[in-house]
Design an enzyme around this catalytic site. Sequence first.
Site, PDB file in Angstrom:
ATOM      1  N   ASP A   1       0.847  -1.304  -0.070  1.00  0.00           N
ATOM      2  CA  ASP A   1      -0.093  -0.136  -0.147  1.00  0.00           C
ATOM      3  C   ASP A   1       0.879   1.248  -0.157  1.00  0.00           C
ATOM      4  OD1 ASP A   1      -2.515   1.233   2.258  1.00  0.00           O
ATOM      5  OD2 ASP A   1      -2.376   1.483  -0.063  1.00  0.00           O
TER       6      ASP A   1
ATOM      7  N   LYS B   1       2.586   3.470  -5.667  1.00  0.00           N
ATOM      8  CA  LYS B   1       2.303   2.564  -6.660  1.00  0.00           C
ATOM      9  C   LYS B   1       3.282   1.944  -7.764  1.00  0.00           C
ATOM     10  CE  LYS B   1      -1.067   3.187  -3.987  1.00  0.00           C
ATOM     11  NZ  LYS B   1      -0.805   2.562  -2.614  1.00  0.00           N
TER      12      LYS B   1
ATOM     13  N   ASP C   1      -3.406  -3.030  -2.347  1.00  0.00           N
ATOM     14  CA  ASP C   1      -4.462  -1.969  -2.296  1.00  0.00           C
ATOM     15  C   ASP C   1      -4.181  -1.162  -3.700  1.00  0.00           C
ATOM     16  OD1 ASP C   1      -5.222   0.821  -0.298  1.00  0.00           O
ATOM     17  OD2 ASP C   1      -6.369  -0.364  -1.667  1.00  0.00           O
ATOM     18  N   ASN C   2      -5.432  -0.508  -4.265  1.00  0.00           N
ATOM     19  CA  ASN C   2      -5.374   0.419  -5.277  1.00  0.00           C
ATOM     20  C   ASN C   2      -4.947  -0.103  -6.485  1.00  0.00           C
ATOM     21  OD1 ASN C   2      -3.747   2.045  -2.645  1.00  0.00           O
ATOM     22  ND2 ASN C   2      -5.761   2.770  -3.262  1.00  0.00           N
TER      23      ASN C   2
ATOM     24  N   GLU D   1     -11.354   4.220  -0.672  1.00  0.00           N
ATOM     25  CA  GLU D   1     -11.729   4.630   0.626  1.00  0.00           C
ATOM     26  C   GLU D   1     -12.689   5.721   0.790  1.00  0.00           C
ATOM     27  OE1 GLU D   1      -8.646   3.610  -0.303  1.00  0.00           O
ATOM     28  OE2 GLU D   1      -7.282   5.218   0.163  1.00  0.00           O
TER      29      GLU D   1
HETATM   30  O1  LIG Z   1      -0.953   6.982  -3.099  1.00  0.00           O
HETATM   31  C1  LIG Z   1      -1.306   6.408  -2.339  1.00  0.00           C
HETATM   32  N1  LIG Z   1      -0.622   5.598  -1.419  1.00  0.00           N
HETATM   33  C2  LIG Z   1       0.772   5.901  -1.430  1.00  0.00           C
HETATM   34  C3  LIG Z   1       1.061   5.379   0.030  1.00  0.00           C
HETATM   35  C4  LIG Z   1       2.374   5.905   0.563  1.00  0.00           C
HETATM   36  C5  LIG Z   1       2.605   5.639   1.813  1.00  0.00           C
HETATM   37  O2  LIG Z   1       3.914   4.950   1.903  1.00  0.00           O
HETATM   38  C6  LIG Z   1       4.992   5.844   2.308  1.00  0.00           C
HETATM   39  S1  LIG Z   1       6.077   5.578   0.764  1.00  0.00           S
HETATM   40  C7  LIG Z   1       7.012   4.350   1.004  1.00  0.00           C
HETATM   41  C8  LIG Z   1       7.040   3.380   2.018  1.00  0.00           C
HETATM   42  C9  LIG Z   1       7.824   2.416   2.081  1.00  0.00           C
HETATM   43  N2  LIG Z   1       8.829   2.173   1.326  1.00  0.00           N
HETATM   44  C10 LIG Z   1       9.131   3.102   0.398  1.00  0.00           C
HETATM   45  C11 LIG Z   1       8.171   4.209   0.186  1.00  0.00           C
HETATM   46  C12 LIG Z   1       4.417   7.416   2.205  1.00  0.00           C
HETATM   47  O3  LIG Z   1       4.945   7.788   3.245  1.00  0.00           O
HETATM   48  C13 LIG Z   1       3.144   6.846   2.736  1.00  0.00           C
HETATM   49  O4  LIG Z   1       3.074   6.650   3.999  1.00  0.00           O
HETATM   50  C14 LIG Z   1      -2.909   6.266  -2.352  1.00  0.00           C
HETATM   51  C15 LIG Z   1      -3.398   7.126  -3.093  1.00  0.00           C
HETATM   52  C16 LIG Z   1      -4.872   7.054  -2.885  1.00  0.00           C
HETATM   53  N3  LIG Z   1      -5.509   8.051  -3.848  1.00  0.00           N
HETATM   54  O5  LIG Z   1      -6.897   7.844  -3.776  1.00  0.00           O
HETATM   55  O6  LIG Z   1      -5.098   9.041  -4.151  1.00  0.00           O
HETATM   56  C17 LIG Z   1      -5.583   6.044  -2.235  1.00  0.00           C
HETATM   57  C18 LIG Z   1      -4.912   5.121  -1.573  1.00  0.00           C
HETATM   58  O7  LIG Z   1      -5.356   4.212  -0.941  1.00  0.00           O
HETATM   59  C19 LIG Z   1      -3.360   5.065  -1.570  1.00  0.00           C
HETATM   60  O8  LIG Z   1      -2.659   4.116  -1.037  1.00  0.00           O
HETATM   61 MG   LIG Z   2      -3.802   2.489  -0.390  1.00  0.00          MG
END
Ligand SMILES: O=C(NC/C=C/[C@H]1O[C@@H](Sc2ccncc2)[C@H](O)[C@@H]1O)c1cc([N+](=O)[O-])cc(O)c1O
Ligand SMILES: [Mg+2]
Length: 214
Positions: free
Chosen positions: A141, A144, A169-170, A199
């Site tokens: 998650d 992406k 996810d996603n 969500e």
């Molecule tokens: O962008 C999305 N998720 C990216 C999540 C990123 C998470 O993981 C780390 S990156 C990381 C962590 C570990 N290692 C490397 C990088 C970031 O600091 C954040 O905590 C997202 C976007 C939407 N949306 O609707 O736009 C909906 C969702 O459910 C999503 O998950």
């Molecule tokens: Mg997500």
Amino acid sequence: TGSSRPQRILKAVQKNATKGDPQSVISAIDYYCRHKEWAMNVGDDKGLILDSVLTEVNPSMALELGTYCGYSSVRIARLLSPNSKLITVEFNPAFAAIARQIIAYAGLQDKVTIVEGASGDLIPKMKERFGLKSFDFVFLDHWKDRYVPDTKLLEDCGLLRKGTVLLADNVICPGAPEYLKYVRNNPRYESRYYPSVLEYTKAEDGLEKSVFLG
Ligand SMILES: O=C(NC/C=C/[C@H]1O[C@@H](Sc2ccncc2)[C@H](O)[C@@H]1O)c1cc([N+](=O)[O-])cc(O)c1O
Ligand SMILES: [Mg+2]
């Protein structure tokens, strides 16, 4: 300089949830993010699918990539058997600090280890650092465009075993098209799509479950 969205989510948990009660923490975050301020938690609709896959797998060792505020860490850890563990990887120290407090508020700090850093750097160090053989369950998650490289890295580091379940996810919104191609056209995976919604919205999204065949 005001508060951040994760800080406001933590406040909502402290205000509305009961200490040591994971379900009340989950409900408090879902209520806040549905009615006050959207946030990218896996949420309550897809969360029910996550719960059912977890109950089926009953992992001893689980990995989460992308902790954010710890919502899915709490969802996962609350369903783990005694002595089972979740390792969750978070890149952003500010997010990790909030997640640590939310996981502790739920009383799940003994089941969850938050590791700060990039998945690509940390995955190769996991065997030695945690003395583990392989993961039984992986929840993807995070960014992406990291789903495919990190899945390949988990394979190459021998962290997947015959039957390990990956849940992503996603895969529709924001989307992970390369990942879907990778796991769906790969003889080493048995994949299935679970349709749901993004969500707290009515937009289409879903989870892809892929079993590593070894
Ligand atoms: O962008 C999305 N998720 C990216 C999540 C990123 C998470 O993981 C780390 S990156 C990381 C962590 C570990 N290692 C490397 C990088 C970031 O600091 C954040 O905590 C997202 C976007 C939407 N949306 O609707 O736009 C909906 C969702 O459910 C999503 O998950
Ligand atoms: Mg997500």
